[in-house]
Design a protein around this motif. Structure first.
Motif, short mmCIF file in Angstrom:
data_model
loop_
_atom_site.label_atom_id
_atom_site.label_comp_id
_atom_site.label_asym_id
_atom_site.label_seq_id
_atom_site.Cartn_x
_atom_site.Cartn_y
_atom_site.Cartn_z
N HIS A 56 2.29 9.55 2.80
CA HIS A 56 1.26 8.68 2.25
C HIS A 56 1.81 7.30 1.88
N PRO A 57 1.21 6.25 2.46
CA PRO A 57 1.65 4.88 2.17
C PRO A 57 1.08 4.39 0.84
N ASP A 58 1.70 3.35 0.31
CA ASP A 58 1.10 2.59 -0.78
C ASP A 58 0.15 1.61 -0.11
N ILE A 59 -1.06 1.51 -0.61
CA ILE A 59 -2.07 0.64 -0.02
C ILE A 59 -2.65 -0.26 -1.11
N ASP A 60 -2.69 -1.55 -0.81
CA ASP A 60 -3.25 -2.54 -1.73
C ASP A 60 -4.40 -3.24 -1.02
N ILE A 61 -5.55 -3.29 -1.68
CA ILE A 61 -6.73 -3.93 -1.10
C ILE A 61 -7.11 -5.11 -1.98
N ARG A 62 -7.17 -6.29 -1.39
CA ARG A 62 -7.58 -7.52 -2.06
C ARG A 62 -8.63 -8.19 -1.19
N TRP A 63 -9.88 -7.93 -1.50
CA TRP A 63 -11.03 -8.39 -0.73
C TRP A 63 -10.86 -7.96 0.72
N ARG A 64 -10.57 -8.86 1.65
CA ARG A 64 -10.45 -8.49 3.07
C ARG A 64 -9.01 -8.23 3.49
N THR A 65 -8.06 -8.45 2.60
CA THR A 65 -6.65 -8.25 2.93
C THR A 65 -6.19 -6.88 2.48
N VAL A 66 -5.68 -6.12 3.43
CA VAL A 66 -5.16 -4.78 3.16
C VAL A 66 -3.67 -4.79 3.46
N THR A 67 -2.86 -4.36 2.49
CA THR A 67 -1.42 -4.31 2.66
C THR A 67 -0.96 -2.85 2.61
N PHE A 68 -0.20 -2.48 3.63
CA PHE A 68 0.37 -1.14 3.72
C PHE A 68 1.87 -1.25 3.45
N ARG A 69 2.38 -0.43 2.55
CA ARG A 69 3.81 -0.40 2.27
C ARG A 69 4.29 1.03 2.46
N LEU A 70 5.32 1.17 3.31
CA LEU A 70 5.84 2.48 3.66
C LEU A 70 7.27 2.66 3.21
N SER A 71 7.52 3.79 2.59
CA SER A 71 8.85 4.21 2.18
C SER A 71 8.77 5.70 1.91
#
Length: 94
Positions: A56-71
């Motif tokens: 499971h990734p860390d996911i950040d949602i800021r309006w239309r920007t989605v950031t996926f962080r994997l570790s």
């Protein structure tokens, strides 16, 4: 437990993963969706992939920007599981 990748292995993998950057602590990609709802749909699709992989990734949602962080938290760094999920995310993004 999965083996943590070294910096050279991560760099080589990132060369083949458009949009991704990072280091031994984690890899990350941000995507700007066409709309907020499109971003949420992308998150839902990634959630299905992540659940199937039990990774499971860390996911950040800021309006239309989605950031996926994997570790791989249990391994203490980036593993092949992260690279594989990043590839799948890229396939979804297109």
């Amino acid at each position: 437990m999965a083996d943590v990748l070294g910096n050279d292995q991560i760099s080589a993998a990132l060369e083949k993963l458009a949009g991704w950057a990072g280091d031994a602590d984690g890899i990350e990609r941000s995507v700007t969706a066409a709309s907020f709802l499109d971003g949420i749909r992308l998150v839902a699709e990634v959630a299905h992939l992540a659940e199937a992989a039990d990774h499971h990734p860390d996911i950040d949602i800021r309006w239309r920007t989605v950031t996926f962080r994997l570790s791989t938290h249990s391994a203490g760094g980036v593993t092949e599981k992260d690279i594989a999920l990043a590839r799948q995310i890229n396939e979804l993004i297109g």
